[in-house]
Design a protein around this motif. Sequence first.
Motif, mmCIF file in Angstrom:
data_model
loop_
_atom_site.group_PDB
_atom_site.id
_atom_site.type_symbol
_atom_site.label_atom_id
_atom_site.label_comp_id
_atom_site.label_asym_id
_atom_site.label_seq_id
_atom_site.Cartn_x
_atom_site.Cartn_y
_atom_site.Cartn_z
ATOM 1 N N ALA A 59 0.824 -1.225 0.000
ATOM 2 C CA ALA A 59 0.000 0.000 0.000
ATOM 3 C C ALA A 59 0.852 1.266 0.000
ATOM 4 N N SER A 60 2.135 1.120 0.328
ATOM 5 C CA SER A 60 3.030 2.277 0.393
ATOM 6 C C SER A 60 4.150 2.168 -0.631
ATOM 7 N N ALA A 61 3.830 1.635 -1.799
ATOM 8 C CA ALA A 61 4.863 1.414 -2.814
ATOM 9 C C ALA A 61 4.610 2.237 -4.069
ATOM 10 N N ARG A 62 5.702 2.576 -4.714
ATOM 11 C CA ARG A 62 5.657 3.190 -6.046
ATOM 12 C C ARG A 62 6.489 2.281 -6.942
ATOM 13 N N VAL A 63 5.878 1.823 -8.032
ATOM 14 C CA VAL A 63 6.552 0.901 -8.942
ATOM 15 C C VAL A 63 6.437 1.436 -10.361
ATOM 16 N N ILE A 103 10.317 1.034 -6.518
ATOM 17 C CA ILE A 103 10.933 0.027 -7.377
ATOM 18 C C ILE A 103 10.857 0.538 -8.808
ATOM 19 N N SER A 104 12.001 0.583 -9.454
ATOM 20 C CA SER A 104 12.005 0.955 -10.868
ATOM 21 C C SER A 104 12.602 -0.211 -11.645
ATOM 22 N N GLY A 105 11.997 -0.484 -12.789
ATOM 23 C CA GLY A 105 12.439 -1.633 -13.564
ATOM 24 C C GLY A 105 12.528 -1.341 -15.046
ATOM 25 N N ARG A 106 13.304 -2.159 -15.701
ATOM 26 C CA ARG A 106 13.484 -2.054 -17.148
ATOM 27 C C ARG A 106 13.456 -3.466 -17.705
ATOM 28 N N SER A 107 12.627 -3.665 -18.747
ATOM 29 C CA SER A 107 12.549 -4.954 -19.432
ATOM 30 C C SER A 107 13.620 -5.025 -20.508
ATOM 31 N N HIS A 155 15.513 -1.967 -9.561
ATOM 32 C CA HIS A 155 16.253 -1.172 -8.598
ATOM 33 C C HIS A 155 15.294 -0.802 -7.472
ATOM 34 N N PHE A 156 15.751 -0.950 -6.246
ATOM 35 C CA PHE A 156 14.938 -0.664 -5.070
ATOM 36 C C PHE A 156 15.521 0.515 -4.314
ATOM 37 N N SER A 157 14.647 1.382 -3.827
ATOM 38 C CA SER A 157 15.066 2.421 -2.892
ATOM 39 C C SER A 157 13.990 2.522 -1.812
ATOM 40 N N PHE A 158 14.441 2.833 -0.611
ATOM 41 C CA PHE A 158 13.550 2.857 0.542
ATOM 42 C C PHE A 158 13.568 4.223 1.198
ATOM 43 N N ALA A 159 12.463 4.559 1.845
ATOM 44 C CA ALA A 159 12.365 5.825 2.579
ATOM 45 C C ALA A 159 13.393 5.824 3.712
ATOM 46 N N GLN A 160 13.923 6.985 4.014
ATOM 47 C CA GLN A 160 14.957 7.093 5.040
ATOM 48 C C GLN A 160 14.448 6.778 6.439
ATOM 49 N N ASN A 161 13.139 6.862 6.631
ATOM 50 C CA ASN A 161 12.613 6.601 7.967
ATOM 51 C C ASN A 161 12.428 5.101 8.250
ATOM 52 N N LEU A 162 12.742 4.234 7.299
ATOM 53 C CA LEU A 162 12.713 2.792 7.552
ATOM 54 C C LEU A 162 14.053 2.363 8.135
ATOM 55 N N SER A 163 13.991 1.482 9.117
ATOM 56 C CA SER A 163 15.228 0.985 9.730
ATOM 57 C C SER A 163 15.895 -0.046 8.816
#
Length: 91
Positions: free
Chosen positions: A21-25, A42-46, A63-71
């Motif tokens: 629910a908190s994702a951008r793909v 998550i960004s992807g390329r076929s 490629h994955f990136s996470f919010a800075q407030n996640l441990s």
Amino acid sequence: MGCSKEDLVRWLPQALGDLYASARVEVDDHIVLNSDRPLIHISGRSYPSRKIALLHIPVMELHFSFAQNLSNDQVESAMRRFDLYTRRGGG
């Protein structure tokens, strides 16, 4: 990854769990899933399928990136879940 865009979209709810629910793909510059306040992006390329004899295996780079407030533990847990859910084997 050996998956198509359609495979990834189908797997995401289970692979991301609570983060879904908190994702951008984005795949191939198209938004597949968009949260107003993403905790994971998550960004992807076929790429062209790999061919082994008569078998065609789709290829996607993610490629994955996470919010800075996640441990670190939360990030590791999310990546472990994603990895375990999306593993495919023949056997």
